[in-house]
Write a protein that holds these residues in place. Structure first.
Motif, short mmCIF file in Angstrom:
data_model
loop_
_atom_site.label_atom_id
_atom_site.label_comp_id
_atom_site.label_asym_id
_atom_site.label_seq_id
_atom_site.Cartn_x
_atom_site.Cartn_y
_atom_site.Cartn_z
N ILE A 1 0.85 -1.19 0.00
CA ILE A 1 0.00 0.00 0.00
C ILE A 1 0.89 1.23 0.00
O ILE A 1 1.68 1.45 0.92
N PRO B 1 1.35 5.16 0.34
CA PRO B 1 0.63 6.31 0.89
C PRO B 1 0.33 7.34 -0.21
O PRO B 1 1.04 7.41 -1.22
N TRP B 2 -0.70 8.15 -0.01
CA TRP B 2 -1.11 9.10 -1.04
C TRP B 2 -0.02 10.11 -1.34
O TRP B 2 0.14 10.55 -2.47
N TYR B 3 0.79 10.49 -0.33
CA TYR B 3 1.83 11.49 -0.55
C TYR B 3 3.05 10.90 -1.23
O TYR B 3 3.97 11.62 -1.59
N ASP B 4 3.07 9.59 -1.44
CA ASP B 4 4.20 8.95 -2.08
C ASP B 4 3.83 8.41 -3.46
O ASP B 4 4.57 7.65 -4.05
N SER B 5 2.66 8.81 -3.97
CA SER B 5 2.25 8.32 -5.28
C SER B 5 2.97 9.11 -6.38
O SER B 5 3.54 10.18 -6.15
N VAL C 1 1.45 12.70 -7.19
CA VAL C 1 1.75 13.70 -6.16
C VAL C 1 3.21 14.12 -6.24
O VAL C 1 3.54 15.30 -6.10
N CYS C 2 4.10 13.16 -6.50
CA CYS C 2 5.52 13.50 -6.66
C CYS C 2 5.72 14.44 -7.85
O CYS C 2 6.51 15.39 -7.78
N GLN D 1 10.47 4.81 -7.27
CA GLN D 1 9.19 4.19 -7.61
C GLN D 1 9.23 3.55 -8.98
O GLN D 1 8.58 2.54 -9.23
#
Length: 80
Positions: free
Chosen positions: A13, A15-19, A22-23, A78
């Motif tokens: 999973i 996190p939303w701030y690590d998608s 967002v980056c 990523q």
């Protein structure tokens, strides 16, 4: 019967701030902040009255460069 703690089929999973999206948004925003800081440095150098306050755009540039580098490293990790 014991429940397996780490099954192979479980996805990680993120996190939303690590998608990735967002980056990318963070990179674009910090690029604008970096350019704004560089323009501020040149404006403070051009006007003798503002030479004492050059630390403000230098700090903005340094912080935005740090965030930019961290976000680029996170995005590269990523994709690997």
């Amino acid at each position: 019967m014991r429940i397996e703690q780490n099954p192979l089929f479980r996805k990680v999973i993120v996190p939303w701030y690590d998608s990735k999206i967002v980056c990318r948004i963070i990179i674009v925003c910090t690029l604008f902040a970096l350019l704004f800081g560089l323009v501020g440095i040149s404006a403070a150098n051009a006007t003798e009255m503002y030479n004492d306050y050059i630390w403000v755009p230098v700090a903005l540039t340094a912080v935005s460069a740090g965030v930019l580098i961290a976000s680029v490293i996170r995005l590269v990790k990523q994709y690997k």
